[in-house]
Design an enzyme around this catalytic site. Structure first.
Site, PDB file in Angstrom:
ATOM      1  N   CYS A 137      -2.526   8.532   6.353  1.00 52.98           N
ATOM      2  CA  CYS A 137      -3.186   7.269   6.709  1.00 52.98           C
ATOM      3  C   CYS A 137      -2.199   6.376   7.456  1.00 52.98           C
ATOM      4  CB  CYS A 137      -3.616   6.515   5.460  1.00 52.98           C
ATOM      5  SG  CYS A 137      -5.002   7.248   4.618  1.00 52.98           S
ATOM      6  N   HIS A 174      -5.547  -0.451   6.042  1.00 52.32           N
ATOM      7  CA  HIS A 174      -5.158   0.892   5.597  1.00 52.32           C
ATOM      8  C   HIS A 174      -6.332   1.809   5.922  1.00 52.32           C
ATOM      9  CE1 HIS A 174      -3.645   3.545   1.984  1.00 52.32           C
ATOM     10  NE2 HIS A 174      -4.149   4.287   2.970  1.00 52.32           N
ATOM     11  N   THR A 210       0.839  -1.197   0.000  1.00 53.37           N
ATOM     12  CA  THR A 210       0.000   0.000   0.000  1.00 53.37           C
ATOM     13  C   THR A 210       0.881   1.257   0.000  1.00 53.37           C
ATOM     14  OG1 THR A 210      -2.026   0.950   0.904  1.00 53.37           O
ATOM     15  CG2 THR A 210      -0.338   0.366   2.500  1.00 53.37           C
TER      16      THR A 210
END
Lengths: 159, 272
Positions: free
Chosen positions: A30, A47, A25
């Site tokens: 985040c 995530h 990712t």
């Protein structure tokens, strides 16, 4: 044998697997929590975008306090145990210097991960959080190792 | 304590307040968990018989004079199925079991499919549907999510459209962004409700229409695809604008589901 393909997860997604795959990712403010249970070789990554679900919209996985317990539950469903799981946390960068609120989001995302993992008594064995740079991470489910690279600002936008 | 810098004091305060919020949120989640479980169970229990009803309806023999009754049954079954599918979608979103899938598709076909499933309300209200498709190529996106988004928005437009009204649907792409505009006339567009329009159950203000979850589903699915949905009112016309990013690179992969192209290499990466 590690598969050549990589499973990419976006904001609000979780991937838990028993196969020795790669999960990747890209993170800005985040946070991604990577869990691995060596005993049964089960691993997973989430995530999330924001720390808390506000009770207003749908209770989705883009909120840390929804996503992390769900990741843990998914790991347990695949045979892992919370007392043998190890966690690694990444992300939570302060992306926009002009916005105080955005800086707080990254910090709060990190704090939520630590708090919830502590509640479940899951040890954080590694972390790379905060700072001003985005990150690209790849979790290898063969050994539970995570590869991390910092990314240029323009590459991750507001993830 | 006196040696703490301002930043440290602020950090401590953030930590303390965050813990408080976390505690309050835990209570909120616990009370909502039971609701989510109930929702999931009820949606699945309703879905099974509904599938059988919808599957068997076309095989019924229609006798003379029964056409109207049969049509009403089909319409009600279709409407009920739509509501059940929305409940299932909410249950999937809330349980975290809805991931993105990718497929190479013609967006117009999705719109046609959504319009076909809404044919009863369209016929009933004699609504004129104008579809302007400016998307020439096939696109890579999640077909199920696009279908749910478009069906909910078109259904919303039809429900609020007056008798003999018009619904315009415009599809276009620009700079790797798919834009979907759905515009309908509305006799009394409610300006004051704009901030609440995508909040679930805000339709209680106008309980004649739906369950009040359709637009919250739309927003959630748009965001899960990395896009957005906006709502605008102009001279008694209501327009919903959906913007979804399209990954041109994905098209070369023939929607194989891999996003590896995002990564250059991990050769010099840090291992943790």
């Amino acid at each position: 044998m590690i598969k050549t393909g990589s499973n990419f997860i976006h904001v609000g997604q979780i991937h838990v697997d028993t196969e020795p795959i790669l999960i990747s990712t890209v993170l800005g403010s985040c946070v991604a929590v990577c869990l691995y249970d060596k005993r049964v070789c089960v691993g997973g990554m989430n995530h999330y975008l924001l720390p808390f679900w506000n009770g207003n919209g749908l209770q989705s996985l883009k909120f840390g306090n929804i996503s992390i317990p769900k990741l843990i539950e998914s790991m347990i469903d695949k045979g892992a145990k919370s007392n043998t799981m190890e966690a690694k946390i990444f992300g939570g960068a302060s992306i926009n210097f002009s916005s105080c609120q955005t800086m707080m989001v990254g910090e709060k995302n990190i704090l939520v991960a630590r708090e919830i993992l502590n509640d479940y008594k899951i040890k954080i064995v590694a972390e790379d959080v905060g700072g001003n740079s985005g990150r690209k991470i790849q979790l290898n489910l063969e050994q539970g190792k995570v590869l991390l690279k910092y990314t240029a600002k323009s590459n991750f936008g507001d993830m | 304590m006196q040696n703490l810098s301002k930043i440290e004091i602020l950090e401590n305060e953030v930590e303390f307040l965050s813990k408080k919020i976390l505690e309050l949120n835990k209570k909120l989640i616990d009370s909502d968990k039971a609701k989510t479980l109930f929702l999931s169970l009820i949606a699945n229990k309703l879905n099974d018989p509904m599938t059988a009803i919808l599957g068997m309806l076309p095989h019924l023999k229609i006798q003379n004079g029964n056409e109207k009754i049969f049509s009403t049954i089909c319409q009600e079954a279709s409407d009920l199925d739509f509501k059940i599918q929305n409940l299932i979608t909410v249950a999937e979103i809330e349980s975290g079991n809805m991931n993105n899938t990718h497929a190479l598709l013609e967006i117009k076909k999705i719109i046609d499919e959504a319009l076909e499933s809404l044919k009863y309300i369209i016929k009933d209200k004699n609504i004129e549907i104008n579809v302007e498709n400016l998307v020439e190529k096939k696109i890579v996106t999640d077909p199920k999510k696009i279908y749910i988004i478009t069906k909910n928005l078109i259904s919303n437009a039809c429900m609020h459209c007056p008798q003999n009204g018009v619904v315009d649907i415009i599809l276009s792409t620009e700079k790797s962004i798919l834009t979907l505009l759905i515009k309908n006339e509305s006799s009394e567009p409610k300006l004051k409700e704009i901030p609440k329009i995508f909040t679930r159950f805000s339709e209680k203000i106008d309980s004649r229409h739906g369950l009040g979850i359709g637009l919250s589903i739309v927003r959630e699915l748009c965001e899960s695809l990395g896009g957005s949905v906006e709502y605008d009112i102009d001279n008694n016309f209501v327009t919903f604008k959906v913007k979804l990013p399209l990954d041109e690179a994905m098209q070369d992969f023939q929607a194989c589901g891999s996003n590896e192209f995002l990564f250059d290499s991990f050769d010099d990466a840090i291992e943790l």
